[in-house]
Design a protein around this motif. Structure first.
Motif, PDB file in Angstrom:
ATOM      1  N   THR A 112       0.809  -1.220   0.000  1.00 52.13           N
ATOM      2  CA  THR A 112       0.000   0.000   0.000  1.00 52.13           C
ATOM      3  C   THR A 112       0.842   1.269   0.000  1.00 52.13           C
ATOM      4  O   THR A 112       0.358   2.340  -0.366  1.00 52.13           O
ATOM      5  N   GLY A 113       2.090   1.146   0.438  1.00 49.58           N
ATOM      6  CA  GLY A 113       2.941   2.324   0.553  1.00 49.58           C
ATOM      7  C   GLY A 113       2.658   3.146   1.791  1.00 49.58           C
ATOM      8  O   GLY A 113       3.208   4.224   1.974  1.00 49.58           O
ATOM      9  N   LEU A 114       1.780   2.635   2.674  1.00 55.15           N
ATOM     10  CA  LEU A 114       1.375   3.367   3.875  1.00 55.15           C
ATOM     11  C   LEU A 114       1.766   2.596   5.128  1.00 55.15           C
ATOM     12  O   LEU A 114       1.613   1.381   5.196  1.00 55.15           O
ATOM     13  N   LYS A 115       2.232   3.332   6.123  1.00 53.17           N
ATOM     14  CA  LYS A 115       2.469   2.715   7.425  1.00 53.17           C
ATOM     15  C   LYS A 115       1.264   2.909   8.349  1.00 53.17           C
ATOM     16  O   LYS A 115       1.141   2.236   9.368  1.00 53.17           O
ATOM     17  N   VAL A 116       0.388   3.871   7.977  1.00 51.43           N
ATOM     18  CA  VAL A 116      -0.859   4.086   8.713  1.00 51.43           C
ATOM     19  C   VAL A 116      -1.999   3.998   7.709  1.00 51.43           C
ATOM     20  O   VAL A 116      -2.232   4.919   6.928  1.00 51.43           O
ATOM     21  N   ASN A 117      -2.700   2.868   7.714  1.00 49.31           N
ATOM     22  CA  ASN A 117      -3.780   2.647   6.760  1.00 49.31           C
ATOM     23  C   ASN A 117      -5.149   3.019   7.320  1.00 49.31           C
ATOM     24  O   ASN A 117      -6.083   3.255   6.570  1.00 49.31           O
ATOM     25  N   SER A 118      -5.255   3.045   8.638  1.00 49.13           N
ATOM     26  CA  SER A 118      -6.535   3.367   9.268  1.00 49.13           C
ATOM     27  C   SER A 118      -6.275   3.951  10.646  1.00 49.13           C
ATOM     28  O   SER A 118      -5.141   3.974  11.129  1.00 49.13           O
ATOM     29  N   ALA A 119      -7.367   4.390  11.279  1.00 55.24           N
ATOM     30  CA  ALA A 119      -7.235   4.959  12.613  1.00 55.24           C
ATOM     31  C   ALA A 119      -6.755   3.927  13.621  1.00 55.24           C
ATOM     32  O   ALA A 119      -6.205   4.280  14.668  1.00 55.24           O
ATOM     33  N   LEU A 120      -6.949   2.641  13.314  1.00 57.11           N
ATOM     34  CA  LEU A 120      -6.506   1.596  14.227  1.00 57.11           C
ATOM     35  C   LEU A 120      -4.982   1.516  14.301  1.00 57.11           C
ATOM     36  O   LEU A 120      -4.428   1.128  15.326  1.00 57.11           O
ATOM     37  N   ASP A 121      -4.312   1.887  13.218  1.00 56.23           N
ATOM     38  CA  ASP A 121      -2.848   1.826  13.195  1.00 56.23           C
ATOM     39  C   ASP A 121      -2.237   2.909  14.076  1.00 56.23           C
ATOM     40  O   ASP A 121      -1.302   2.651  14.840  1.00 56.23           O
ATOM     41  N   ASN A 122      -2.731   4.134  13.922  1.00 60.41           N
ATOM     42  CA  ASN A 122      -2.228   5.261  14.710  1.00 60.41           C
ATOM     43  C   ASN A 122      -3.254   6.388  14.613  1.00 60.41           C
ATOM     44  O   ASN A 122      -3.223   7.164  13.649  1.00 60.41           O
ATOM     45  N   PRO A 123      -4.169   6.463  15.565  1.00 64.29           N
ATOM     46  CA  PRO A 123      -5.261   7.446  15.471  1.00 64.29           C
ATOM     47  C   PRO A 123      -4.779   8.882  15.277  1.00 64.29           C
ATOM     48  O   PRO A 123      -5.320   9.623  14.455  1.00 64.29           O
ATOM     49  N   THR A 124      -3.759   9.274  16.035  1.00 66.03           N
ATOM     50  CA  THR A 124      -3.284  10.659  15.953  1.00 66.03           C
ATOM     51  C   THR A 124      -2.752  10.978  14.567  1.00 66.03           C
ATOM     52  O   THR A 124      -3.129  11.985  13.949  1.00 66.03           O
ATOM     53  N   SER A 125      -1.868  10.128  14.064  1.00 67.65           N
ATOM     54  CA  SER A 125      -1.279  10.365  12.734  1.00 67.65           C
ATOM     55  C   SER A 125      -2.345  10.289  11.641  1.00 67.65           C
ATOM     56  O   SER A 125      -2.350  11.099  10.703  1.00 67.65           O
ATOM     57  N   TYR A 126      -3.260   9.321  11.776  1.00 66.40           N
ATOM     58  CA  TYR A 126      -4.276   9.125  10.737  1.00 66.40           C
ATOM     59  C   TYR A 126      -5.173  10.350  10.602  1.00 66.40           C
ATOM     60  O   TYR A 126      -5.369  10.872   9.503  1.00 66.40           O
ATOM     61  N   PHE A 127      -5.706  10.834  11.717  1.00 62.12           N
ATOM     62  CA  PHE A 127      -6.649  11.950  11.648  1.00 62.12           C
ATOM     63  C   PHE A 127      -5.944  13.267  11.348  1.00 62.12           C
ATOM     64  O   PHE A 127      -6.506  14.150  10.696  1.00 62.12           O
ATOM     65  N   THR A 128      -4.708  13.416  11.827  1.00 66.94           N
ATOM     66  CA  THR A 128      -3.949  14.627  11.485  1.00 66.94           C
ATOM     67  C   THR A 128      -3.672  14.677   9.995  1.00 66.94           C
ATOM     68  O   THR A 128      -3.842  15.719   9.346  1.00 66.94           O
ATOM     69  N   ALA A 129      -3.239  13.545   9.432  1.00 65.25           N
ATOM     70  CA  ALA A 129      -2.968  13.477   7.990  1.00 65.25           C
ATOM     71  C   ALA A 129      -4.243  13.715   7.188  1.00 65.25           C
ATOM     72  O   ALA A 129      -4.224  14.397   6.152  1.00 65.25           O
ATOM     73  N   GLN A 130      -5.355  13.164   7.684  1.00 67.50           N
ATOM     74  CA  GLN A 130      -6.629  13.364   6.993  1.00 67.50           C
ATOM     75  C   GLN A 130      -7.009  14.841   6.966  1.00 67.50           C
ATOM     76  O   GLN A 130      -7.483  15.359   5.947  1.00 67.50           O
ATOM     77  N   GLY A 131      -6.788  15.535   8.079  1.00 69.75           N
ATOM     78  CA  GLY A 131      -7.087  16.963   8.131  1.00 69.75           C
ATOM     79  C   GLY A 131      -6.214  17.766   7.181  1.00 69.75           C
ATOM     80  O   GLY A 131      -6.693  18.682   6.499  1.00 69.75           O
ATOM     81  N   LEU A 132      -4.922  17.400   7.126  1.00 72.61           N
ATOM     82  CA  LEU A 132      -4.014  18.100   6.213  1.00 72.61           C
ATOM     83  C   LEU A 132      -4.407  17.865   4.754  1.00 72.61           C
ATOM     84  O   LEU A 132      -4.396  18.791   3.936  1.00 72.61           O
ATOM     85  N   ASN A 133      -4.767  16.632   4.434  1.00 73.10           N
ATOM     86  CA  ASN A 133      -5.166  16.322   3.051  1.00 73.10           C
ATOM     87  C   ASN A 133      -6.487  17.001   2.685  1.00 73.10           C
ATOM     88  O   ASN A 133      -6.671  17.431   1.542  1.00 73.10           O
ATOM     89  N   ASN A 134      -7.390  17.101   3.647  1.00 78.02           N
ATOM     90  CA  ASN A 134      -8.665  17.777   3.379  1.00 78.02           C
ATOM     91  C   ASN A 134      -8.436  19.250   3.067  1.00 78.02           C
ATOM     92  O   ASN A 134      -9.057  19.813   2.158  1.00 78.02           O
ATOM     93  N   ARG A 135      -7.544  19.890   3.835  1.00 80.32           N
ATOM     94  CA  ARG A 135      -7.262  21.302   3.575  1.00 80.32           C
ATOM     95  C   ARG A 135      -6.576  21.466   2.222  1.00 80.32           C
ATOM     96  O   ARG A 135      -6.860  22.411   1.480  1.00 80.32           O
ATOM     97  N   ALA A 136      -5.663  20.553   1.905  1.00 86.96           N
ATOM     98  CA  ALA A 136      -5.000  20.608   0.599  1.00 86.96           C
ATOM     99  C   ALA A 136      -6.017  20.478  -0.526  1.00 86.96           C
ATOM    100  O   ALA A 136      -5.918  21.163  -1.552  1.00 86.96           O
ATOM    101  N   SER A 137      -7.009  19.614  -0.321  1.00 93.15           N
ATOM    102  CA  SER A 137      -8.063  19.446  -1.332  1.00 93.15           C
ATOM    103  C   SER A 137      -8.892  20.718  -1.481  1.00 93.15           C
ATOM    104  O   SER A 137      -9.221  21.132  -2.601  1.00 93.15           O
ATOM    105  N   ASP A 138      -9.224  21.352  -0.351  1.00 90.73           N
ATOM    106  CA  ASP A 138      -9.996  22.607  -0.400  1.00 90.73           C
ATOM    107  C   ASP A 138      -9.209  23.695  -1.130  1.00 90.73           C
ATOM    108  O   ASP A 138      -9.766  24.448  -1.946  1.00 90.73           O
ATOM    109  N   LEU A 139      -7.915  23.792  -0.839  1.00 92.34           N
ATOM    110  CA  LEU A 139      -7.082  24.789  -1.515  1.00 92.34           C
ATOM    111  C   LEU A 139      -6.947  24.469  -2.998  1.00 92.34           C
ATOM    112  O   LEU A 139      -6.858  25.380  -3.833  1.00 92.34           O
ATOM    113  N   GLY A 140      -6.942  23.175  -3.326  1.00 92.96           N
ATOM    114  CA  GLY A 140      -6.882  22.793  -4.738  1.00 92.96           C
ATOM    115  C   GLY A 140      -8.103  23.271  -5.503  1.00 92.96           C
ATOM    116  O   GLY A 140      -7.998  23.700  -6.659  1.00 92.96           O
TER     117      GLY A 140
END
Length: 269
Positions: free
Chosen positions: A32-60
């Motif tokens: 998959t190329g991912l070390k965090v595939n879901s919130a079960l792997d690392n909740p903090t990293s998963y949701f932080t990354a999701q927030g960053l990607n969401n903002r990047a999408s909005d700016l796009g």
């Protein structure tokens, strides 16, 4: 007599189960190329990354609007350049008319009037995506730079058709040289308006271009931050998998030896 797994066999079995689980994890990260595939792997990293990607999408999404604004200004600028050329051509015709006789002025006046019509046509054609900043009744343009709309740039269109530039067809068909002078004065005023508008639109274009570059950089930064949180290091995971495979073989050998030892005890009976 009860038969139970020996301590050595249990230790070897537990080690083998752990290594198998770790190998599956490494293989999943490689695929998959991912070390965090879901919130079960690392909740903090998963949701932080999701927030960053969401903002990047909005700016796009905003970046598309910024690009359209630049194209709209580009269309207006091209129209201004063409209209400026037409006005300068009209001024040349007027200058020639001042040196001509009455018949000559009449002929040149007809050419002049045709150019006036073309000025309005060019202004009406200078639109992009349905927005025209220089037509007879010009549109306005708002460019939004951030997600909540608190940062934006409003651009008011300027009518640069014949009427907007206060130009008229050849005054009195240029029956007298004084009529030509009147229109030359109007042409000079029109050129001044065109240059001022071009400078204003140019400044607006520079602002939007700067914000476009900034937005692109922000998107890259946000995506990079998200990737750092969830992407796996393929080289590291490949090396880990190779080491785990070696450990797995050793654990299997250890389990086999422990099993042989227990069977040797059973052969005593």
């Amino acid at each position: 007599m009860s038969i139970a797994i020996s301590a050595n066999m249990r230790n070897s079995l537990n080690a083998l189960q752990t290594i198998t689980s770790q190998s599956a994890t490494a293989q999943d990260r490689l695929s998959t190329g991912l070390k965090v595939n879901s919130a079960l792997d690392n909740p903090t990293s998963y949701f932080t990354a999701q927030g960053l990607n969401n903002r990047a999408s909005d700016l796009g999404t905003l970046l598309d609007g910024i690009g359209n604004s630049l194209k709209t200004l580009k269309a207006a600028d091209e129209g201004i350049k063409s209209i400026t050329t037409l006005v300068q051509t009209a001024k040349g015709i007027a200058a020639a008319a001042k040196q001509a006789d009455a018949a000559g002025r009449t002929t040149l006046a007809a050419q002049y009037t045709e150019i006036m019509a073309q000025i309005s046509t060019v202004a009406g054609d200078s639109s992009f995506n349905g927005v025209n900043l220089i037509k007879g009744t010009p549109d306005s343009l708002t460019t939004t730079f951030n997600e909540d709309g608190s940062s934006s740039l409003d651009i008011t269109g300027v009518a640069l058709d014949k009427a907007g530039l206060s130009l008229v067809d050849a005054t009195n068909t240029w029956a007298a040289a004084a009529d030509v002078d009147t229109d030359i004065g109007l042409l000079d005023d029109a050129l001044s308006t065109l240059r001022t508008t071009a400078a204003t639109f140019g400044a607006n274009s520079a602002i939007i271009t700067a914000r476009q570059d900034f937005t692109k950089s922000m998107i890259s930064t946000l995506k990079g931050g998200a990737d750092n949180l969830v992407l796996a290091d393929q080289n590291e995971e490949a090396a880990n998998l190779l080491a785990l495979q070696t450990r797995q073989q050793l654990a299997q050998t250890s389990l086999s030896i422990a099993n042989q030892s227990q069977q040797a005890i059973l052969r005593l009976f």
